[in-house]
Write a protein that holds these residues in place. Structure first.
Motif, mmCIF file in Angstrom:
data_model
loop_
_atom_site.group_PDB
_atom_site.id
_atom_site.type_symbol
_atom_site.label_atom_id
_atom_site.label_comp_id
_atom_site.label_asym_id
_atom_site.label_seq_id
_atom_site.Cartn_x
_atom_site.Cartn_y
_atom_site.Cartn_z
ATOM 1 N N PRO A 223 31.520 73.880 39.686
ATOM 2 C CA PRO A 223 32.443 73.659 38.557
ATOM 3 C C PRO A 223 31.915 74.181 37.232
ATOM 4 O O PRO A 223 32.700 74.392 36.300
ATOM 5 C CB PRO A 223 32.602 72.133 38.514
ATOM 6 C CG PRO A 223 32.153 71.642 39.844
ATOM 7 C CD PRO A 223 31.115 72.613 40.310
ATOM 8 N N THR A 224 30.600 74.416 37.125
ATOM 9 C CA THR A 224 30.039 74.905 35.866
ATOM 10 C C THR A 224 30.055 76.430 35.762
ATOM 11 O O THR A 224 29.714 76.968 34.709
ATOM 12 C CB THR A 224 28.587 74.414 35.691
ATOM 13 O OG1 THR A 224 27.749 75.054 36.668
ATOM 14 C CG2 THR A 224 28.498 72.902 35.877
ATOM 15 N N HIS A 225 30.424 77.098 36.826
ATOM 16 C CA HIS A 225 30.413 78.559 36.820
ATOM 17 C C HIS A 225 31.505 79.086 35.897
ATOM 18 O O HIS A 225 32.628 78.561 35.889
ATOM 19 C CB HIS A 225 30.622 79.092 38.235
ATOM 20 C CG HIS A 225 30.254 80.531 38.394
ATOM 21 N ND1 HIS A 225 31.049 81.561 37.946
ATOM 22 C CD2 HIS A 225 29.152 81.114 38.950
ATOM 23 C CE1 HIS A 225 30.475 82.711 38.226
ATOM 24 N NE2 HIS A 225 29.322 82.482 38.832
ATOM 25 N N PRO A 226 31.236 80.114 35.101
ATOM 26 C CA PRO A 226 32.249 80.633 34.176
ATOM 27 C C PRO A 226 33.508 81.128 34.870
ATOM 28 O O PRO A 226 34.580 81.161 34.255
ATOM 29 C CB PRO A 226 31.549 81.790 33.454
ATOM 30 C CG PRO A 226 30.150 81.799 33.900
ATOM 31 C CD PRO A 226 29.943 80.779 34.945
ATOM 32 N N LYS A 227 33.393 81.493 36.141
ATOM 33 C CA LYS A 227 34.568 81.968 36.873
ATOM 34 C C LYS A 227 35.139 80.902 37.808
ATOM 35 O O LYS A 227 35.932 81.221 38.697
ATOM 36 C CB LYS A 227 34.210 83.234 37.667
ATOM 37 C CG LYS A 227 33.901 84.431 36.788
ATOM 38 C CD LYS A 227 33.679 85.687 37.611
ATOM 39 C CE LYS A 227 33.423 86.891 36.721
ATOM 40 N NZ LYS A 227 33.200 88.136 37.508
ATOM 41 N N HIS A 228 34.756 79.658 37.581
ATOM 42 C CA HIS A 228 35.335 78.582 38.389
ATOM 43 C C HIS A 228 36.840 78.543 38.166
ATOM 44 O O HIS A 228 37.310 78.639 37.027
ATOM 45 C CB HIS A 228 34.713 77.243 38.011
ATOM 46 C CG HIS A 228 35.194 76.102 38.855
ATOM 47 N ND1 HIS A 228 34.862 75.979 40.186
ATOM 48 C CD2 HIS A 228 36.001 75.043 38.559
ATOM 49 C CE1 HIS A 228 35.422 74.885 40.669
ATOM 50 N NE2 HIS A 228 36.115 74.307 39.714
ATOM 51 N N ASN A 229 37.592 78.406 39.254
ATOM 52 C CA ASN A 229 39.047 78.438 39.184
ATOM 53 C C ASN A 229 39.621 77.177 39.821
ATOM 54 O O ASN A 229 39.830 77.123 41.040
ATOM 55 C CB ASN A 229 39.572 79.691 39.893
ATOM 56 C CG ASN A 229 41.040 79.940 39.632
ATOM 57 O OD1 ASN A 229 41.845 79.016 39.626
ATOM 58 N ND2 ASN A 229 41.399 81.199 39.434
ATOM 59 N N PRO A 230 39.889 76.134 39.027
ATOM 60 C CA PRO A 230 40.397 74.875 39.594
ATOM 61 C C PRO A 230 41.702 75.044 40.347
ATOM 62 O O PRO A 230 41.940 74.344 41.340
ATOM 63 C CB PRO A 230 40.574 73.988 38.354
ATOM 64 C CG PRO A 230 39.674 74.568 37.319
ATOM 65 C CD PRO A 230 39.674 76.035 37.570
ATOM 66 N N ALA A 231 42.547 75.958 39.910
ATOM 67 C CA ALA A 231 43.833 76.146 40.591
ATOM 68 C C ALA A 231 43.631 76.632 42.022
ATOM 69 O O ALA A 231 44.289 76.152 42.957
ATOM 70 C CB ALA A 231 44.696 77.138 39.809
ATOM 71 N N ILE A 232 42.705 77.574 42.203
ATOM 72 C CA ILE A 232 42.438 78.062 43.562
ATOM 73 C C ILE A 232 41.770 76.980 44.394
ATOM 74 O O ILE A 232 42.092 76.797 45.579
ATOM 75 C CB ILE A 232 41.578 79.339 43.504
ATOM 76 C CG1 ILE A 232 42.402 80.500 42.929
ATOM 77 C CG2 ILE A 232 41.050 79.703 44.890
ATOM 78 C CD1 ILE A 232 41.653 81.814 42.839
ATOM 79 N N VAL A 233 40.850 76.231 43.782
ATOM 80 C CA VAL A 233 40.196 75.139 44.507
ATOM 81 C C VAL A 233 41.227 74.107 44.958
ATOM 82 O O VAL A 233 41.188 73.619 46.099
ATOM 83 C CB VAL A 233 39.106 74.485 43.641
ATOM 84 C CG1 VAL A 233 38.527 73.258 44.341
ATOM 85 C CG2 VAL A 233 37.990 75.477 43.331
ATOM 86 N N ASN A 234 42.171 73.777 44.073
ATOM 87 C CA ASN A 234 43.215 72.819 44.450
ATOM 88 C C ASN A 234 44.087 73.352 45.581
ATOM 89 O O ASN A 234 44.590 72.588 46.414
ATOM 90 C CB ASN A 234 44.090 72.494 43.237
ATOM 91 C CG ASN A 234 43.364 71.643 42.207
ATOM 92 O OD1 ASN A 234 42.404 70.936 42.541
ATOM 93 N ND2 ASN A 234 43.776 71.724 40.959
ATOM 94 N N ALA A 235 44.247 74.669 45.613
ATOM 95 C CA ALA A 235 45.120 75.267 46.626
ATOM 96 C C ALA A 235 44.440 75.400 47.986
ATOM 97 O O ALA A 235 45.078 75.179 49.026
ATOM 98 C CB ALA A 235 45.599 76.637 46.147
ATOM 99 N N ILE A 236 43.141 75.760 47.985
ATOM 100 C CA ILE A 236 42.505 76.061 49.278
ATOM 101 C C ILE A 236 41.251 75.242 49.550
ATOM 102 O O ILE A 236 40.681 75.331 50.637
ATOM 103 C CB ILE A 236 42.159 77.563 49.372
ATOM 104 C CG1 ILE A 236 41.029 77.936 48.402
ATOM 105 C CG2 ILE A 236 43.384 78.429 49.111
ATOM 106 C CD1 ILE A 236 40.488 79.346 48.613
ATOM 107 N N GLY A 237 40.790 74.438 48.592
ATOM 108 C CA GLY A 237 39.582 73.659 48.791
ATOM 109 C C GLY A 237 38.327 74.467 48.497
ATOM 110 O O GLY A 237 38.350 75.426 47.734
ATOM 111 N N ASN A 238 37.235 74.078 49.125
ATOM 112 C CA ASN A 238 35.932 74.712 48.913
ATOM 113 C C ASN A 238 35.580 75.559 50.141
ATOM 114 O O ASN A 238 35.158 75.015 51.172
ATOM 115 C CB ASN A 238 34.867 73.652 48.678
ATOM 116 C CG ASN A 238 33.497 74.242 48.361
ATOM 117 O OD1 ASN A 238 33.239 75.413 48.611
ATOM 118 N ND2 ASN A 238 32.606 73.431 47.812
ATOM 119 N N PRO A 239 35.752 76.876 50.076
ATOM 120 C CA PRO A 239 35.476 77.714 51.252
ATOM 121 C C PRO A 239 34.038 77.598 51.752
ATOM 122 O O PRO A 239 33.798 77.694 52.965
ATOM 123 C CB PRO A 239 35.774 79.132 50.756
ATOM 124 C CG PRO A 239 36.735 78.954 49.624
ATOM 125 C CD PRO A 239 36.309 77.677 48.961
#
Length: 516
Positions: A223-239
């Motif tokens: 979550p601290t990464h500058p390119k963290h994308n909450p929308a994608i995480v909400n859509a597909i989870g944590n690959p």
């Protein structure tokens, strides 16, 4: 009933030890949780400064990169300033499973990364069926050679290939995750099929999906990464978590196939974390310190067109036609240059400098001193001048700060000759720059360089950490943590010793598993 196998070795390429321990303790990885409770386990170390490209060759030979010569996807061509693609066929040193084979031991070697095909093996081998950034992507190499047809007919080919090609949308990353899970399951099926044939003295298989997903999806895990994308995480989870769960299940399947008397090793080779480093800035830093101009556009193009990147399948379809139909006609028709200048253009600009960068993947920067008597146009004399130059350059690099954090940019600068000995020492960088990777790097400063601002242009959001983790279970292995560090070079002599085969002249030593 099939004959039992004596040793089962399962590798997980670049699976991060901290994530394994975290998710095992949370109950998400029951196989690893069981290994922690019932087996011996310990932290593993890898070739310092060069580990990204040298891990598996050092594992396979039991010797250091200064002796087997492999440390990066692209390496300096001796006697030149050019880099060339490093092939697994260039690897020096003998693969330990070839020694076992000659001694009459029956072996199965499946997808060990960055290792060449063997010939006349007493057993089977499959090379680059499903590895990260395969060295031999176009042809499935196997021993016996006829095995390739059976493998392709029964299990197909790798559905992923070079993972940098992933589409970075929710749908694209979901497909990438699903393909990695599918490949993990297919690798488990392939491994299970050959393991079931039984009678192996050594059965070895490596899962690479943790490597691919770590590079491409670290930003979704962090979550601290500058390119963290909450929308994608909400859509597909944590690959990354999904792939680790699939690998855990695959390992469990293989463990259920072996006899309790089988000795089992599970090795997560090295780690993964955010892709924060300064290697992409290093050449400009060195130019500023030497007070020379960075390479011109013409030289930058020449460097690319004369480097190993052209041999990378992802780029060769673009770069080869560019060289043939654009670069060479323009050079020959319009520039009207004589041979010495033309040859200079074909070389990177390193010939006129005191030092220059070498490819060393990204985690550590690699620096080569332009040494008199070693390089074609050496500038620094061996001995006192070399020592003084390295000392001053080290001090200058240590003076750099990450402007955004105010902290040192460089953790340390290592002398390769103080870390390694071997006949290929002169093929390696002279200095290895260990970056402070606590935060992203885009703006650096020192009084000598001034301020340098540059954005990392790569697509990978994750990159490697040095340590791995190993687990071992078997009839003579005491459960518990192994406190002393375990080198990746220790596995070759350990396995050879268990199979009562001498393995002389290696750098590793047998792991003390019965006295944990």
């Amino acid at each position: 009933m099939t004959t039992k196998s004596k040793i089962l070795f399962i590798g997980i390429d670049a699976a991060d030890k901290d994530l394994i321990l975290q998710w095992a303790k949370a109950g998400l990885l029951p196989t690893f949780q069981s290994l922690l409770e019932k087996g011996a386990w310990g932290i593993t170390t890898n070739p310092v400064g060069l580990y990204v490209g040298a891990i598996w060759p050092s594992f396979a030979t039991g010797i250091s990169p200064a002796r087997h010569g492999c440390y990066s996807f692209s390496q300096l061509a001796p006697g030149t300033y050019r880099t060339t693609s490093y092939s697994v066929f260039d690897l020096k040193g003998e693969l330990f499973w070839d020694v076992l084979s000659r001694a009459g031991r029956r072996v199965a070697i499946l997808d060990v990364p960055r290792t060449p095909p063997s010939v006349d093996l007493n057993g089977i081998q499959i090379v680059d069926w499903g590895t990260h950034d395969p060295d031999l992507p176009d042809t499935l190499y196997t021993w016996p050679r006829s095995l390739a047809g059976e493998v392709e007919a029964r299990f197909g080919r790798d559905p992923i290939g070079y993972c940098n090609r992933v589409t970075r949308t929710a749908d694209g990353l979901k497909k990438f995750r699903d393909d990695l899970v599918t490949r993990t399951e297919k690798k488990a099926e392939l491994s299970s099929y050959f393991l079931e044939q039984g009678g192996w003295d050594l059965f070895m298989t490596v899962f690479a999906e943790s490597h691919c997903v770590g590079h491409q999806c670290w930003n979704l895990n962090d979550p601290t990464h500058p390119k963290h994308n909450p929308a994608i995480v909400n859509a597909i989870g944590n690959p990354i978590k999904d792939v680790y769960i699939a690998i855990d299940a695959a390992i469990g399947r293989l463990l259920n196939q072996v006899d309790p008397e089988t000795t089992v090793f599970v090795l997560a080779s090295h780690g993964m974390g955010p892709h924060y480093d300064g290697t992409f800035m290093l050449d400009e830093i060195l130019c500023r310190l030497e007070k020379v101009k960075p390479p011109t556009m013409r030289r930058q193009v020449a460097k690319v067109l004369n480097s190993s990147w052209e041999q990378t399948p992802v780029l060769q379809g673009f770069l080869k036609p560019l060289r043939k139909y654009v670069w060479q006609p323009l050079r020959n028709r319009f520039w009207k240059i004589d041979k010495p200048v033309r040859e200079a253009l074909q070389e990177p600009d390193a010939a006129g400098r005191k030092c220059f960068t070498l490819p060393n993947n990204d985690v550590y920067g690699g620096i080569r001193v332009n040494l008199v008597g070693r390089e074609p146009n050496g500038k620094i004399r061996p001995g006192a001048e070399y020592e003084a130059f390295c000392q001053e350059l080290t001090q200058d690099l240590m003076a750099l700060v990450n402007v955004d954090t105010g902290k040192p940019l460089v953790q340390k600068v290592l002398r390769t000759a103080e870390c390694y000995q071997g006949e290929y020492l002169d093929h390696l960088p002279d200095l290895m720059v260990e970056w402070n990777r606590e935060a992203p790097i885009s703006s650096v400063y020192s009084p000598k360089t001034g301020k340098i601002e540059k954005e990392f242009q790569g697509v990978r959001t994750g990159d490697h950490k040095a340590e791995g983790i190993m687990f071992a279970i078997g009839p003579s292995i005491q459960p518990g943590k192994i406190e002393q560090p375990i080198s990746v070079m220790d596995f070759a002599p350990t396995i050879a010793s268990l199979l009562e085969v001498p393995l002389p002249e290696v750098d590793g030593k047998a792991i003390a598993l019965s006295s944990v």
